[in-house]
Design a protein around this motif. Sequence first.
Motif, PDB file in Angstrom:
ATOM      1  N   GLU A 120       0.702  -1.178  -0.005  1.00  0.00           N
ATOM      2  CA  GLU A 120       0.069  -0.005  -0.035  1.00  0.00           C
ATOM      3  C   GLU A 120       0.877   1.323   0.027  1.00  0.00           C
ATOM      4  OE1 GLU A 120      -4.029  -1.399   2.459  1.00  0.00           O
ATOM      5  OE2 GLU A 120      -3.061   0.411   3.039  1.00  0.00           O
ATOM      6  N   VAL A 131       1.168   5.691  -0.018  1.00  0.00           N
ATOM      7  CA  VAL A 131       0.289   6.929   0.056  1.00  0.00           C
ATOM      8  C   VAL A 131       0.776   7.983  -0.760  1.00  0.00           C
ATOM      9  CG1 VAL A 131      -0.112   9.032   1.742  1.00  0.00           C
ATOM     10  CG2 VAL A 131       0.377   6.475   2.760  1.00  0.00           C
ATOM     11  N   GLU A 147       0.407  11.744  -2.306  1.00  0.00           N
ATOM     12  CA  GLU A 147       0.042  12.965  -1.821  1.00  0.00           C
ATOM     13  C   GLU A 147      -0.476  13.657  -3.152  1.00  0.00           C
ATOM     14  OE1 GLU A 147       3.034  13.768   1.547  1.00  0.00           O
ATOM     15  OE2 GLU A 147       3.315  14.420  -0.390  1.00  0.00           O
ATOM     16  N   TRP A 148      -1.458  14.386  -2.712  1.00  0.00           N
ATOM     17  CA  TRP A 148      -2.309  15.182  -3.934  1.00  0.00           C
ATOM     18  C   TRP A 148      -2.368  16.788  -3.556  1.00  0.00           C
ATOM     19  CZ3 TRP A 148      -7.080  17.440  -4.690  1.00  0.00           C
ATOM     20  CH2 TRP A 148      -7.919  17.046  -3.608  1.00  0.00           C
ATOM     21  N   ARG A 191      -2.538  -0.744  -3.787  1.00  0.00           N
ATOM     22  CA  ARG A 191      -3.474   0.195  -3.105  1.00  0.00           C
ATOM     23  C   ARG A 191      -3.075   1.490  -2.659  1.00  0.00           C
ATOM     24  NH1 ARG A 191      -8.001  -2.618  -0.989  1.00  0.00           N
ATOM     25  NH2 ARG A 191      -7.956  -4.909  -1.223  1.00  0.00           N
ATOM     26  N   VAL A 192      -3.743   2.359  -2.729  1.00  0.00           N
ATOM     27  CA  VAL A 192      -2.990   3.644  -2.484  1.00  0.00           C
ATOM     28  C   VAL A 192      -4.219   4.509  -1.617  1.00  0.00           C
ATOM     29  CG1 VAL A 192      -1.697   4.036  -4.625  1.00  0.00           C
ATOM     30  CG2 VAL A 192      -3.957   4.916  -4.504  1.00  0.00           C
ATOM     31  N   LYS A 193      -3.544   5.109  -0.799  1.00  0.00           N
ATOM     32  CA  LYS A 193      -4.271   6.190   0.009  1.00  0.00           C
ATOM     33  C   LYS A 193      -3.810   7.417  -0.399  1.00  0.00           C
ATOM     34  CE  LYS A 193      -4.590   3.438   4.175  1.00  0.00           C
ATOM     35  NZ  LYS A 193      -4.212   3.447   5.634  1.00  0.00           N
ATOM     36  N   LEU A 194      -5.018   8.432  -0.558  1.00  0.00           N
ATOM     37  CA  LEU A 194      -4.496   9.677  -1.020  1.00  0.00           C
ATOM     38  C   LEU A 194      -4.788  10.591   0.197  1.00  0.00           C
ATOM     39  CD1 LEU A 194      -6.868   9.910  -4.281  1.00  0.00           C
ATOM     40  CD2 LEU A 194      -4.464   9.385  -4.080  1.00  0.00           C
ATOM     41  N   LYS A 195      -3.416  11.493   0.135  1.00  0.00           N
ATOM     42  CA  LYS A 195      -3.481  12.380   1.114  1.00  0.00           C
ATOM     43  C   LYS A 195      -3.269  13.932   0.733  1.00  0.00           C
ATOM     44  CE  LYS A 195      -0.255  13.567   4.837  1.00  0.00           C
ATOM     45  NZ  LYS A 195       1.182  13.497   5.375  1.00  0.00           N
ATOM     46  N   TYR A 196      -4.163  14.745   1.082  1.00  0.00           N
ATOM     47  CA  TYR A 196      -4.466  15.821   0.520  1.00  0.00           C
ATOM     48  C   TYR A 196      -3.468  16.866   1.156  1.00  0.00           C
ATOM     49  CZ  TYR A 196      -6.767  20.617  -0.748  1.00  0.00           C
ATOM     50  OH  TYR A 196      -6.859  21.683  -1.068  1.00  0.00           O
TER      51      TYR A 196
END
Lengths: 181, 125
Positions: A43, A45, A47-48, B105-110
């Motif tokens: 997995e 993370v 960033e956007w 799988r990715v988690k998006l972090k704003y």
Amino acid sequence: MTYPWYCLVDSDELKQGDILEDCPVFSPPSNLTPNFLKDSEAEAVFEWEERDVIIMSQSCDLVKGREKLEEVLLCAVWKQSELTQLPKEPLSTKEGMEEARKGRRPAFQVLNECELAKVRKEFRIVDFRRTYTLPTDFCREFAAIAQNRIRLLPPYREHLSQAFARFFMRVGLPTDIPSFK
Amino acid sequence: MLVQHTQATATIGTDRTFLFDDTNIESISYSFHEIEKDTLPGFLVQNTSSCNRLSVYQEIRFRITQEFANTQQEYLESFFYDEEDLLDWDAAIITPPPRPSGTIRVKLKYKGRSKPFPFENFWEE
């Protein structure tokens, strides 16, 4: 005869020179190594951020229904007011902006302010160092819901693409001619 | 080659030469067919000053112009180029070569709105 810099766009049409404001751009993590990718349970993370971007892909490759690209090439666009917040940076000064305007900063291209009736925008700088790609369908959907979207018109659009090419084709000479002083 | 009203020559084909002299002007009209078939009266195919100037002057001029145009066409068609050398701007790899791929799988972090990055002068080494 006047040659306006911009026009308003109110559709999902995509062309080179279209500015997409507050467009999400995604950054993979630095630990996204090949070994990491081999783990099926991995997995990550991503960033956007929201960033103003401008379409650099050729318009003929983005015609709806006849797309030749699955992803659109984009470059970052900064507002002049954002640059002045970096006090030690060259482009935060008028002299630096003048240098960029004259084409002496190959990584940047100055865009004129927008003075359309409905939309007013300050001077902006295209940053060729930062390129992104986003799926064409994503960009089209984003463009469709954007309000008061502006498009860079010819020949300013072609001037931008020429500067972009110039940035990538620059060549450093191993033994350059000494400066004439 | 233009036939002038003074003494001049006009060449039709490869070996037909007419000498025109306007000392005795007599308007005689001949068709191209007759010129090509060389059925003109013999006195016209003489290189003497007694030849009459003919209204065929205009027809010969046209014929020369036509031959010149045909020559130009042949010249242009003589250039050889290989169609394979022409660029195909729409060339694309429809099916990419198979390479390792997968899904993660990715988690998006704003992170909010972007800020400009430090600038450098790329002309300076």
